[in-house]
Design a protein around this motif. Structure first.
Motif, PDB file in Angstrom:
ATOM      1  N   GLU A  94       5.118   4.152  -0.855  1.00  0.00           N
ATOM      2  CA  GLU A  94       3.865   4.586  -0.223  1.00  0.00           C
ATOM      3  C   GLU A  94       3.736   6.106  -0.182  1.00  0.00           C
ATOM      4  O   GLU A  94       2.641   6.644  -0.353  1.00  0.00           O
ATOM      5  CB  GLU A  94       3.750   4.012   1.187  1.00  0.00           C
ATOM      6  N   ASP A 134      -1.366  -1.260  -1.594  1.00  0.00           N
ATOM      7  CA  ASP A 134      -2.360  -2.273  -1.916  1.00  0.00           C
ATOM      8  C   ASP A 134      -3.309  -1.766  -3.010  1.00  0.00           C
ATOM      9  O   ASP A 134      -3.789  -0.625  -2.944  1.00  0.00           O
ATOM     10  CB  ASP A 134      -3.146  -2.608  -0.642  1.00  0.00           C
ATOM     11  N   GLN A 137      -6.702  -0.583  -1.718  1.00  0.00           N
ATOM     12  CA  GLN A 137      -6.589   0.702  -1.017  1.00  0.00           C
ATOM     13  C   GLN A 137      -6.550   1.850  -2.039  1.00  0.00           C
ATOM     14  O   GLN A 137      -7.231   2.863  -1.880  1.00  0.00           O
ATOM     15  CB  GLN A 137      -5.317   0.695  -0.168  1.00  0.00           C
ATOM     16  N   TRP A 141      -9.454   4.786  -2.630  1.00  0.00           N
ATOM     17  CA  TRP A 141      -9.141   6.210  -2.565  1.00  0.00           C
ATOM     18  C   TRP A 141      -9.546   6.900  -3.870  1.00  0.00           C
ATOM     19  O   TRP A 141     -10.164   7.963  -3.851  1.00  0.00           O
ATOM     20  CB  TRP A 141      -7.654   6.427  -2.281  1.00  0.00           C
TER      21      TRP A 141
END
Length: 186
Positions: A94, A134, A137, A141
């Protein structure tokens, strides 16, 4: 038939697969090296990409740069005046995704006031059980930043070419727009 040249910056944290992505693209998927050494400066990969339905092509000069902050100061010169940007993160890390904001800001600061076409690439999709970023996600972005979004597994030779073909098309589109503007001025 027009052959254009575009400077592509390949950016992202260390160990996200930037070098593997560039090397696989250069070798048409024939080259996946399992043991990479950390890129300490810049590797240059050059490949010509045909632009579909045009007869034109874009020669991408892909600057595969070190992801370590330690090397970033010496890379500033090499990052000057990019034409396109390929941001890479690891779908199992992440922090590498979060850091894409920093890499994007650094690249865009090289050409203030100018649109920098680019792609966001989530690599290592073969590690599905370890995924923490994800897809939706990442896509949201990317779209918010004006970037196209791709996922790939260089190890499994899945979708590794698509980001570069997209970059070539984006650069070609900007070129055509500039030519049209020029013709309206003449």
């Amino acid at each position: 038939m027009v052959k254009l040249a575009a400077k592509c910056i390949l950016a992202g944290d260390p160990a996200v697969g930037k070098t593997a992505l560039a090397q696989s693209f250069r070798s048409d998927g024939a080259h996946f090296q399992k043991n990479y050494t950390l890129t300490t400066g810049v590797d240059l990969v050059v490949k010509t990409v045909p632009v579909p339905d045009t007869g034109d092509s874009v020669e991408l000069f892909i600057f595969d740069s070190a992801g370590k902050e330690l090397f970033s100061e010496m890379l500033d010169k090499l990052w000057e005046s990019p034409n396109v940007l390929c941001l890479v993160y690891d779908v199992t890390n992440e922090q590498s995704f979060i850091n894409c904001s920093k890499w994007l800001e650094k690249a865009r600061s090289q050409i203030p006031g100018t649109f920098l076409p680019g792609v966001l690439v989530g690599n290592k999709t073969d590690l599905a059980s370890r995924r923490v970023v994800d897809s939706a996600q990442a896509r949201a972005w990317a779209l918010g930043q004006g970037l196209e979004c791709f996922e790939t597994s260089v190890k499994e030779t899945e979708n590794y070419e698509a980001p570069f073909h997209c970059l070539a098309k984006q650069f070609h589109h900007l070129y055509r727009e500039k030519v049209e503007v020029f013709h309206t001025l003449v």
